[in-house]
Write an enzyme that holds these catalytic residues in place. Structure first.
Site, mmCIF file in Angstrom:
data_model
loop_
_atom_site.group_PDB
_atom_site.id
_atom_site.type_symbol
_atom_site.label_atom_id
_atom_site.label_comp_id
_atom_site.label_asym_id
_atom_site.label_seq_id
_atom_site.Cartn_x
_atom_site.Cartn_y
_atom_site.Cartn_z
ATOM 1 N N THR A 1 15.823 54.858 2.709
ATOM 2 C CA THR A 1 16.055 55.892 1.702
ATOM 3 C C THR A 1 15.866 55.318 0.307
ATOM 4 O OG1 THR A 1 17.647 57.535 0.903
ATOM 5 C CG2 THR A 1 18.554 55.467 1.699
ATOM 6 N N CYS B 1 8.387 56.357 -10.356
ATOM 7 C CA CYS B 1 8.006 55.344 -9.363
ATOM 8 C C CYS B 1 7.377 56.020 -8.153
ATOM 9 C CB CYS B 1 9.235 54.566 -8.896
ATOM 10 S SG CYS B 1 10.017 53.579 -10.175
ATOM 11 N N HIS C 1 8.771 50.590 -2.929
ATOM 12 C CA HIS C 1 9.186 51.380 -4.089
ATOM 13 C C HIS C 1 8.707 50.601 -5.311
ATOM 14 C CE1 HIS C 1 12.750 53.584 -6.235
ATOM 15 N NE2 HIS C 1 11.764 53.361 -7.083
#
Length: 177
Positions: free
Chosen positions: A27, A33, A50
């Site tokens: 998650t 981003c 990420h």
């Protein structure tokens, strides 16, 4: 009825995670981003990165906060753990324009992710990018399933506390000092 336990793994900015645990759910929360979710569902393995910016030249570019390096780490990590490159599937999220008066970093990140996947021959099965809302992503790496929640801009706003009306005076029961 049986409930499957989920092990939430938060993927923070400038990081990536790979898992073949069927209980793992990766998650993250995204603004400008990008998170690329890659999976090989046949092998039952996947990962998420990420990244904050597309790339940077030189040694400083070898940092997972840059897309070029984050993508290489994610792909190579999956291959080392038994994923088959020909079965990799991608889903891309994020790339929002979070501050209207600044450069559109989210758009640059989105273009980078699309081009990188195309250059690597990895199909992108789903994408949710752009806009002005943040996204909360939940990714099941062994199946490739993803759920997205759009976070309204109102959710981030903190309201000042409302004044509490003064209580009426009480007879001299208690004295505080």
């Amino acid at each position: 009825m049986t409930f499957q336990r989920e092990k939430l793994v938060n993927v923070i900015q400038g990081d990536y995670t790979i898992s073949e645990d069927p209980e793992a759910v990766l998650t993250t929360v995204l603004g400008s981003c990008i998170a690329v979710c890659l999976s090989d569902p046949q092998r039952g393995i996947g990962g998420m990165n990420h990244f904050l910016l597309p790339n940077r030249d030189g040694a400083e570019g070898e940092n997972v906060r840059y897309g070029a390096y984050a993508m290489e780490l994610l792909i190579n990590g999956l291959l080392k753990q038994g994923a088959d490159r020909s079965r990799l599937q991608a889903k891309v999220f994020g790339g929002g324009k979070m501050i209207g008066s600044l450069q559109d970093i989210g758009n640059s990140n989105t273009k980078f992710a699309r081009q990188f996947l195309a250059d690597e021959g990895i199909p992108c099965l789903a994408e949710s990018t752009g806009g002005t809302q943040a996204r909360r992503i939940r990714f099941w790496p062994t199946t490739g399933k993803v759920k997205q929640l759009l976070v309204s801009s109102d959710a981030a706003r903190v309201e000042p506390p409302k004044p509490v009306p003064a209580a009426p005076p009480v007879a001299d029961d208690i004295t505080l000092f």
